[in-house]
Design an enzyme around this catalytic site. Structure first.
Site, short mmCIF file in Angstrom:
data_model
loop_
_atom_site.label_atom_id
_atom_site.label_comp_id
_atom_site.label_asym_id
_atom_site.label_seq_id
_atom_site.Cartn_x
_atom_site.Cartn_y
_atom_site.Cartn_z
N SER A 1 0.88 -1.18 0.00
CA SER A 1 0.00 0.00 0.00
C SER A 1 0.91 1.22 0.00
CB SER A 1 -0.87 0.03 1.26
OG SER A 1 -1.62 -1.14 1.37
N LYS B 1 -7.30 1.92 -3.06
CA LYS B 1 -6.91 1.34 -1.76
C LYS B 1 -6.89 2.43 -0.67
CE LYS B 1 -4.90 -1.40 1.31
NZ LYS B 1 -5.58 -2.49 1.97
N LYS C 1 -0.38 4.67 8.70
CA LYS C 1 0.33 4.89 7.43
C LYS C 1 -0.66 5.16 6.30
CE LYS C 1 1.56 1.73 4.43
NZ LYS C 1 2.15 0.66 3.63
P1 NAD Z 1 5.63 -6.56 7.23
O1 NAD Z 1 6.28 -5.45 7.97
O2 NAD Z 1 5.16 -7.76 7.97
O3 NAD Z 1 6.63 -7.08 6.08
C1 NAD Z 1 7.47 -6.28 5.31
C2 NAD Z 1 8.67 -7.10 4.92
O4 NAD Z 1 9.51 -6.30 4.10
C3 NAD Z 1 9.53 -7.56 6.11
O5 NAD Z 1 9.74 -8.96 6.05
C4 NAD Z 1 10.83 -6.78 5.96
O6 NAD Z 1 11.96 -7.50 6.43
C5 NAD Z 1 10.86 -6.60 4.45
N1 NAD Z 1 11.72 -5.51 4.02
C6 NAD Z 1 11.85 -4.27 4.57
N2 NAD Z 1 12.73 -3.54 3.86
C7 NAD Z 1 13.16 -4.33 2.85
C8 NAD Z 1 14.08 -4.15 1.77
N3 NAD Z 1 14.73 -2.99 1.60
N4 NAD Z 1 14.27 -5.18 0.93
C9 NAD Z 1 13.61 -6.36 1.08
N5 NAD Z 1 12.75 -6.60 2.09
C10 NAD Z 1 12.53 -5.58 2.95
O7 NAD Z 1 4.44 -5.88 6.40
P2 NAD Z 1 3.14 -6.61 5.83
O8 NAD Z 1 2.08 -6.60 6.87
O9 NAD Z 1 3.53 -7.87 5.15
O10 NAD Z 1 2.67 -5.52 4.74
C11 NAD Z 1 3.30 -5.39 3.48
C12 NAD Z 1 2.52 -4.36 2.68
O11 NAD Z 1 1.17 -4.81 2.51
C13 NAD Z 1 2.44 -2.98 3.35
O12 NAD Z 1 2.55 -1.98 2.38
C14 NAD Z 1 1.07 -2.99 4.00
O13 NAD Z 1 0.53 -1.69 4.16
C15 NAD Z 1 0.27 -3.82 3.02
N6 NAD Z 1 -0.90 -4.52 3.60
C16 NAD Z 1 -0.79 -5.17 4.78
C17 NAD Z 1 -1.91 -5.82 5.30
C18 NAD Z 1 -1.86 -6.55 6.63
O14 NAD Z 1 -2.94 -6.93 7.13
N7 NAD Z 1 -0.70 -6.82 7.19
C19 NAD Z 1 -3.13 -5.78 4.59
C20 NAD Z 1 -3.18 -5.14 3.36
C21 NAD Z 1 -2.06 -4.50 2.87
#
Ligand code: NAD
Length: 287
Positions: free
Chosen positions: A96, A171, A240
């Protein structure tokens, strides 16, 4: 097909697992957290030392990353994914982020003959695990067609909204409503309790009345009534998303007063150390 998955967090890992389970594709993975890479390597994925290497020969490159700045650092620049991935491949960003970032990244990709779809998801971790995410894609029809067989493995309701940026736009509009509805529910419950009503009684009546909403149905029984806020959708992610809406509005010369108040509520929760709890924890704040 060869698929790269970059970002193996709460969403990225179950999506990668579903792609592996489908048996149709080979998976190239990268995350800064080596432990996350290792656990998927044990299930058959191939880990790489950098995002750019993981993307190098992939047909479809999926990214699921925390925010705009990290997405840009992974995709852009000399050592970025866009430099190394093959012409004709498609980057599908499932994070997102703002429509402006999607448009910027898609422009850089196009210059290298790489397709780009901003494809944020809805449905949370449970939807990612079940492979039932709603996916809202923005980008060219030809890129959408190439990515569709992959998106069909991780999602159920897959829509192409329009051009690049439109997926992220829909979104943030959705999550503006989610955050504002939650803030309104929090305020409403406090008023009801000040009148001597219990949360249970309010839920019983309002769920069948015109004040009902998605947050009422999704959050009351699961989190708010038992006062148990682990799991769910994190306060920090909701904060965020409201900031993305506010930034996007600012660029358009608009102010969003209700959204700003809701964002402040989630910021208060975050400052109180509740950033990782479900967003409905805001109902426990004093103000
Ligand atoms: P998260 O924090 O669990 O995972 C993010 C991952 O990215 C981590 O494993 C981290 O180590 C990795 N990361 C960070 N910097 C990096 C880099 N430079 N290179 C490679 N990997 C890197 O987040 P999430 O909950 O999985 O969410 C991911 C995205 O999806 C976000 O944008 C979030 O807003 C969106 N989202 C999340 C949900 C939810 O319920 N968790 C729902 C819809 C959308």
């Amino acid at each position: 097909m060869k698929i790269a998955v970059i970002g193996l967090g709460a969403m990225g890992t179950p999506m990668a697992e579903n792609l592996l389970k489908s048996g149709d594709h080979s998976l190239r993975i990268f995350d800064l957290d080596r432990e996350k890479v290792k656990s998927l390597e044990e299930k058959g994925a191939e880990g790489f030392a950098t995002a750019a290497e993981a993307a190098e020969t992939a047909d479809i490159i999926l990214t699921s990353l925390p925010n705009d700045a990290i997405l840009k650092s992974v995709l852009s620049g000399e050592n970025g994914v866009i430099q190394t991935c093959s012409a004709g491949s498609v980057i599908v960003d499932l994070s997102s982020v703002s429509p402006a970032t999607a448009i910027e990244m898609a422009g850089e990709a196009k210059a290298k003959e790489v397709g780009y779809l901003d494809s944020p998801v809805s449905g949370g971790v449970a939807g990612a695990v079940a492979g039932t995410l709603t996916i809202m894609a923005g980008g060219e029809e030809t890129d959408f067609s190439k990515a569709l067989p992959v998106l069909e493995i991780i999602g159920k309701k897959i829509n192409r909204i329009g051009g690049v940026g439109s997926g992220d736009a829909v979104k943030i509009v959705n999550n503006l409503l989610l955050g504002c509805h939650m803030a309104a529910l929090s305020e409403a419950l406090k008023l009801g309790e000040s009148c001597g009503l219990t949360k249970e009684k309010m839920f019983e009546i309002i769920r069948e009345s015109s004040g009902a909403s998605y947050v009422l149905n999704a959050k009351m029984e699961k989190f708010i009534i038992p006062a148990a806020f682990d799991g769910g959708f994190a306060v920090d992610l909701q904060k965020k998303d409201l900031n993305l809406a506010l930034d996007t509005a600012k660029q358009a010369g608009m102010s969003l007063e209700i959204t700003e108040k809701a964002r402040d509520l989630f910021a208060d929760a975050s400052e109180a150390g509740l950033g990782a709890k479900d967003m409905s924890v805001v109902t426990t704040l004093k103000k």
